[in-house]
Design a protein around this motif. Structure first.
Motif, PDB file in Angstrom:
ATOM      1  N   ALA A 139     101.389  64.470  12.441  1.00 19.96           N
ATOM      2  CA  ALA A 139     101.966  63.468  11.541  1.00 19.96           C
ATOM      3  C   ALA A 139     101.022  62.271  11.492  1.00 19.96           C
ATOM      4  CB  ALA A 139     103.347  63.018  12.035  1.00 19.96           C
ATOM      5  N   PHE A 140     101.100  61.524  10.395  1.00 21.61           N
ATOM      6  CA  PHE A 140     100.365  60.274  10.251  1.00 21.61           C
ATOM      7  C   PHE A 140     101.381  59.189   9.906  1.00 21.61           C
ATOM      8  CE2 PHE A 140      97.314  63.601   9.182  1.00 21.61           C
ATOM      9  CZ  PHE A 140      96.234  63.248   9.980  1.00 21.61           C
ATOM     10  N   THR A 141     101.556  58.259  10.817  1.00 21.51           N
ATOM     11  CA  THR A 141     102.514  57.180  10.588  1.00 21.51           C
ATOM     12  C   THR A 141     101.842  55.838  10.876  1.00 21.51           C
ATOM     13  OG1 THR A 141     103.303  57.360  12.865  1.00 21.51           O
ATOM     14  CG2 THR A 141     104.491  58.619  11.176  1.00 21.51           C
ATOM     15  N   ASP A 142     102.389  54.781  10.285  1.00 19.31           N
ATOM     16  CA  ASP A 142     101.850  53.432  10.492  1.00 19.31           C
ATOM     17  C   ASP A 142     100.338  53.411  10.293  1.00 19.31           C
ATOM     18  OD1 ASP A 142     104.131  53.118  13.242  1.00 19.31           O
ATOM     19  OD2 ASP A 142     104.407  52.455  11.161  1.00 19.31           O
ATOM     20  N   LEU A 143      99.913  53.865   9.116  1.00 19.37           N
ATOM     21  CA  LEU A 143      98.492  54.027   8.856  1.00 19.37           C
ATOM     22  C   LEU A 143      97.756  52.687   8.865  1.00 19.37           C
ATOM     23  CD1 LEU A 143      98.653  56.601   5.909  1.00 19.37           C
ATOM     24  CD2 LEU A 143      98.566  57.031   8.346  1.00 19.37           C
ATOM     25  N   PRO A 144      96.726  52.552   9.700  1.00 20.37           N
ATOM     26  CA  PRO A 144      95.896  51.344   9.619  1.00 20.37           C
ATOM     27  C   PRO A 144      95.071  51.402   8.341  1.00 20.37           C
ATOM     28  CG  PRO A 144      94.938  52.918  11.141  1.00 20.37           C
ATOM     29  CD  PRO A 144      96.264  53.494  10.717  1.00 20.37           C
ATOM     30  N   GLU A 145      94.892  50.269   7.699  1.00 17.53           N
ATOM     31  CA  GLU A 145      94.192  50.268   6.415  1.00 17.53           C
ATOM     32  C   GLU A 145      92.890  49.491   6.471  1.00 17.53           C
ATOM     33  OE1 GLU A 145      96.716  49.022   3.203  1.00 17.53           O
ATOM     34  OE2 GLU A 145      97.771  50.940   3.160  1.00 17.53           O
ATOM     35  N   ILE A 146      91.900  50.012   5.762  1.00 16.71           N
ATOM     36  CA  ILE A 146      90.630  49.334   5.569  1.00 16.71           C
ATOM     37  C   ILE A 146      90.841  48.241   4.522  1.00 16.71           C
ATOM     38  CG2 ILE A 146      88.274  49.664   4.698  1.00 16.71           C
ATOM     39  CD1 ILE A 146      88.607  52.626   5.737  1.00 16.71           C
ATOM     40  N   PRO A 147      90.225  47.079   4.689  1.00 14.21           N
ATOM     41  CA  PRO A 147      90.418  46.017   3.693  1.00 14.21           C
ATOM     42  C   PRO A 147      90.095  46.468   2.269  1.00 14.21           C
ATOM     43  CG  PRO A 147      89.355  45.145   5.643  1.00 14.21           C
ATOM     44  CD  PRO A 147      89.425  46.626   5.840  1.00 14.21           C
ATOM     45  N   LEU A 148      90.817  45.922   1.316  1.00 17.64           N
ATOM     46  CA  LEU A 148      90.685  46.296  -0.084  1.00 17.64           C
ATOM     47  C   LEU A 148      89.331  45.857  -0.642  1.00 17.64           C
ATOM     48  CD1 LEU A 148      92.379  47.501  -2.475  1.00 17.64           C
ATOM     49  CD2 LEU A 148      92.904  45.128  -3.083  1.00 17.64           C
ATOM     50  N   VAL A 149      88.676  46.761  -1.382  1.00 18.98           N
ATOM     51  CA  VAL A 149      87.431  46.448  -2.072  1.00 18.98           C
ATOM     52  C   VAL A 149      87.759  45.765  -3.391  1.00 18.98           C
ATOM     53  CG1 VAL A 149      85.450  47.464  -3.274  1.00 18.98           C
ATOM     54  CG2 VAL A 149      86.109  48.306  -1.007  1.00 18.98           C
ATOM     55  N   THR A 150      87.036  44.692  -3.692  1.00 23.09           N
ATOM     56  CA  THR A 150      87.249  43.954  -4.941  1.00 23.09           C
ATOM     57  C   THR A 150      85.960  43.948  -5.758  1.00 23.09           C
ATOM     58  OG1 THR A 150      86.566  41.802  -4.062  1.00 23.09           O
ATOM     59  CG2 THR A 150      88.870  42.456  -3.718  1.00 23.09           C
ATOM     60  N   GLY A 167      94.468  61.007  15.540  1.00 21.72           N
ATOM     61  CA  GLY A 167      93.049  61.030  15.225  1.00 21.72           C
ATOM     62  C   GLY A 167      92.653  60.003  14.186  1.00 21.72           C
ATOM     63  N   LEU A 168      93.608  59.512  13.412  1.00 17.80           N
ATOM     64  CA  LEU A 168      93.288  58.546  12.362  1.00 17.80           C
ATOM     65  C   LEU A 168      92.972  57.185  12.971  1.00 17.80           C
ATOM     66  CD1 LEU A 168      93.053  57.904   9.333  1.00 17.80           C
ATOM     67  CD2 LEU A 168      95.485  57.323   9.369  1.00 17.80           C
ATOM     68  N   VAL A 169      91.806  56.646  12.608  1.00 14.95           N
ATOM     69  CA  VAL A 169      91.396  55.321  13.072  1.00 14.95           C
ATOM     70  C   VAL A 169      91.645  54.276  11.995  1.00 14.95           C
ATOM     71  CG1 VAL A 169      89.425  53.935  13.843  1.00 14.95           C
ATOM     72  CG2 VAL A 169      89.685  56.301  14.638  1.00 14.95           C
ATOM     73  N   ALA A 170      91.262  54.572  10.765  1.00 15.51           N
ATOM     74  CA  ALA A 170      91.489  53.650   9.656  1.00 15.51           C
ATOM     75  C   ALA A 170      91.427  54.428   8.352  1.00 15.51           C
ATOM     76  CB  ALA A 170      90.459  52.522   9.648  1.00 15.51           C
ATOM     77  N   ALA A 171      92.300  54.080   7.426  1.00 18.59           N
ATOM     78  CA  ALA A 171      92.374  54.757   6.130  1.00 18.59           C
ATOM     79  C   ALA A 171      92.127  53.756   5.013  1.00 18.59           C
ATOM     80  CB  ALA A 171      93.753  55.396   5.943  1.00 18.59           C
ATOM     81  N   ASN A 172      91.659  54.276   3.877  1.00 15.33           N
ATOM     82  CA  ASN A 172      91.617  53.447   2.681  1.00 15.33           C
ATOM     83  C   ASN A 172      93.033  52.971   2.352  1.00 15.33           C
ATOM     84  OD1 ASN A 172      88.867  53.375   1.933  1.00 15.33           O
ATOM     85  ND2 ASN A 172      88.996  55.417   1.053  1.00 15.33           N
ATOM     86  N   PRO A 173      93.181  51.835   1.671  1.00 12.85           N
ATOM     87  CA  PRO A 173      94.523  51.362   1.316  1.00 12.85           C
ATOM     88  C   PRO A 173      95.292  52.412   0.507  1.00 12.85           C
ATOM     89  CG  PRO A 173      92.879  49.673   0.880  1.00 12.85           C
ATOM     90  CD  PRO A 173      92.121  50.929   1.208  1.00 12.85           C
ATOM     91  N   ALA A 174      96.586  52.466   0.712  1.00 14.80           N
ATOM     92  CA  ALA A 174      97.417  53.438  -0.017  1.00 14.80           C
ATOM     93  C   ALA A 174      97.308  53.253  -1.519  1.00 14.80           C
ATOM     94  CB  ALA A 174      98.869  53.292   0.437  1.00 14.80           C
ATOM     95  N   THR A 175      97.005  52.032  -1.962  1.00 14.78           N
ATOM     96  CA  THR A 175      96.886  51.757  -3.397  1.00 14.78           C
ATOM     97  C   THR A 175      95.507  52.115  -3.951  1.00 14.78           C
ATOM     98  OG1 THR A 175      96.246  49.481  -2.875  1.00 14.78           O
ATOM     99  CG2 THR A 175      98.586  49.911  -3.340  1.00 14.78           C
ATOM    100  N   PHE A 187      88.614  48.456  20.595  1.00 14.46           N
ATOM    101  CA  PHE A 187      88.827  49.593  21.486  1.00 14.46           C
ATOM    102  C   PHE A 187      89.778  49.189  22.608  1.00 14.46           C
ATOM    103  CE2 PHE A 187      84.921  50.399  19.333  1.00 14.46           C
ATOM    104  CZ  PHE A 187      84.749  51.777  19.275  1.00 14.46           C
ATOM    105  N   ALA A 188      90.770  50.049  22.859  1.00 13.43           N
ATOM    106  CA  ALA A 188      91.712  49.817  23.961  1.00 13.43           C
ATOM    107  C   ALA A 188      92.159  51.171  24.496  1.00 13.43           C
ATOM    108  CB  ALA A 188      92.900  48.984  23.508  1.00 13.43           C
ATOM    109  N   GLY A 189      91.336  51.761  25.346  1.00 14.03           N
ATOM    110  CA  GLY A 189      91.678  53.076  25.879  1.00 14.03           C
ATOM    111  C   GLY A 189      91.644  54.135  24.795  1.00 14.03           C
ATOM    112  N   ASP A 190      92.742  54.887  24.654  1.00 14.00           N
ATOM    113  CA  ASP A 190      92.822  55.928  23.643  1.00 14.00           C
ATOM    114  C   ASP A 190      93.167  55.390  22.272  1.00 14.00           C
ATOM    115  OD1 ASP A 190      92.332  57.581  25.754  1.00 14.00           O
ATOM    116  OD2 ASP A 190      94.011  58.944  25.384  1.00 14.00           O
ATOM    117  N   ALA A 191      93.357  54.087  22.159  1.00  8.53           N
ATOM    118  CA  ALA A 191      93.679  53.453  20.883  1.00  8.53           C
ATOM    119  C   ALA A 191      92.442  52.749  20.328  1.00  8.53           C
ATOM    120  CB  ALA A 191      94.824  52.452  21.034  1.00  8.53           C
ATOM    121  N   VAL A 192      92.187  52.969  19.049  1.00 10.81           N
ATOM    122  CA  VAL A 192      91.111  52.267  18.345  1.00 10.81           C
ATOM    123  C   VAL A 192      91.698  51.793  17.020  1.00 10.81           C
ATOM    124  CG1 VAL A 192      88.795  52.380  17.374  1.00 10.81           C
ATOM    125  CG2 VAL A 192      89.368  53.759  19.397  1.00 10.81           C
ATOM    126  N   THR A 193      91.573  50.513  16.750  1.00 11.25           N
ATOM    127  CA  THR A 193      92.175  49.945  15.537  1.00 11.25           C
ATOM    128  C   THR A 193      91.180  49.031  14.839  1.00 11.25           C
ATOM    129  OG1 THR A 193      93.099  48.133  16.857  1.00 11.25           O
ATOM    130  CG2 THR A 193      94.521  50.040  16.468  1.00 11.25           C
TER     131      THR A 193
END
Length: 383
Positions: free
Chosen positions: A26-37, A312-320, A373-379
């Motif tokens: 599952a992928f929940t609470d997806l971290p997002e990469i800042p929006l490109v303008t 496994g997800l570290v950062a995703a493009n914005p949902a929009t 970086f914080a152990g097994d978490a990367v944000t």
């Protein structure tokens, strides 16, 4: 430089029991990469599209600063009406970045040096003597053969001179797909569907501080399973005389076809392996993730590897704006570099709006963000 590529692996079958599996549930609470303008779309070289990039780095992963500048390799091509065309004309371009901004230094390799007409992504290392440089890269197709998507892994030695990396010698093939662990077909297909070709590309250098051994990780496809979604991350190790092909590090058979641009970093006693992938390369029967940077973490380079952040997800493009950037590369300074892909789509699909193929393709470096970086978490680090 090794004198020749490795011999083919003598095994006739392969058991993947020792390979770490990536199968997100599952992928929940997806971290997002800042929006490109629009302000972020700044062409670096007039008349060229630029995409996959990597810096000249020290053996320990730190980005080299030479003559007050960092030195960057980008894939490049002339600007085409359909940006997909660029992959058939790709050359590695050398740029540098300093207090005065970007400078273009032309094609990194001289004309005719590459054993094919296309140069795809890799990595570059300044060795500890402070002078010798090795560029690892992907050779696509063969200069004197039919057009194909065959991929081979090469290294070319050079030196770091006053004008940056230069003095390139003869490229050498460093490892060969064995057809047992790694698919070794020639892929003579003129126009495969995006995301369906099989991989043996993207060599990335890493020296393990625990053992001192130098490794190459790379994008590959499993030869021991006929599932069409068979992406893996492969590895080779320098044994003192040649690069020895090793067993895969990560497998995603039945999950995803492409684990692209893998790169490894050591932080606080842990090993972090990152890769890029896209929604359309996930198996529709699996749990599909977004276009983003993914990764795994381990307590030793030999594994086992476990998914960062659980999925496994570290950062995703914005949902929009799900296609705004791609091909993420993590530097030794925890910065994440990528290129602007299809940005500002505002929910529109290319299939319905072919006029956006050119108009909304960035073809330039994307805004840089940092990781925490914080152990097994990367944000994504806060500004």
């Amino acid at each position: 430089m090794p004198p020749e590529a490795t011999d083919r692996h003598p095994q006739q079958t392969f058991s993947a029991t020792g390979v770490s599996r990536w199968e997100p549930q599952a992928f929940t609470d997806l971290p997002e990469i800042p929006l490109v303008t629009a302000q972020d779309i700044q062409p670096l070289v007039p008349g060229l599209d630029l995409w996959d990039c990597w810096p000249l780095a020290h053996e320990d992963g730190r980005t080299v600063v030479h003559a007050g500048r960092t030195w960057w390799f980008f894939l490049s091509s002339p600007i085409f009406p359909d940006p997909v065309t660029r992959h058939g004309f790709a050359r590695i371009r050398l740029l540098s970045r300093g207090a005065d901004g970007w400078r273009d230094h032309g094609n990194a390799l001289p004309d005719g040096l590459n054993p094919s007409t296309r140069e795809w992504a890799g990595s570059a290392v300044l060795h500890d003597d402070g002078r010798a440089v090795t560029l690892f890269y992907t050779v696509a197709g063969r200069r004197d053969g039919p057009f194909s998507f065959e991929q081979r892994l090469f290294a070319v030695p050079g030196t770091l001179g006053p004008q940056g990396p230069e003095g390139w010698q003869t490229p050498e093939e460093i490892i060969v797909a064995d057809g047992v662990r790694y698919i070794a077909d020639r892929q003579e297909i003129e126009a495969p569907e995006p995301g369906t070709i099989k991989g043996f590309r993207d060599p990335a250098w890493f020296r393990d501080p625990a053992t001192g051994l130098a490794h190459i990780v790379f994008t590959a496809s499993a030869a021991w399973d006929d599932n069409r979604f068979n992406g893996i991350v492969g590895v080779a190790t320098w044994d003192g005389t040649r690069w020895a092909l090793g067993d895969p590090v990560i497998e995603a058979i039945g999950v995803n076809n492409e684990l692209e641009r893998p790169n490894v970093h050591f932080r606080d006693g842990r090993y972090y392996l990152f890769w890029s992938t896209q929604r359309h390369t996930f198996n529709p029967q699996a749990v599909p993730g977004p276009n983003g940077i993914y990764g795994a973490v381990a307590d030793s380079f030999s594994g086992p590897w476990r998914a960062i952040n659980g999925s496994g997800l570290v950062a995703a493009n914005p949902a929009t704006e799900q296609t705004q950037t791609y091909s993420w590369w993590v530097t030794g300074e925890d910065e994440v570099w990528s290129f602007v892909d299809y940005w500002g789509m505002q929910g529109r699909a290319l299939a319905d709006h072919p006029e956006l193929l050119r108009a909304q393709f960035g073809g330039t470096a994307a805004p840089v963000f940092r990781l925490r970086f914080a152990g097994d978490a990367v944000t994504v680090a806060a500004d």
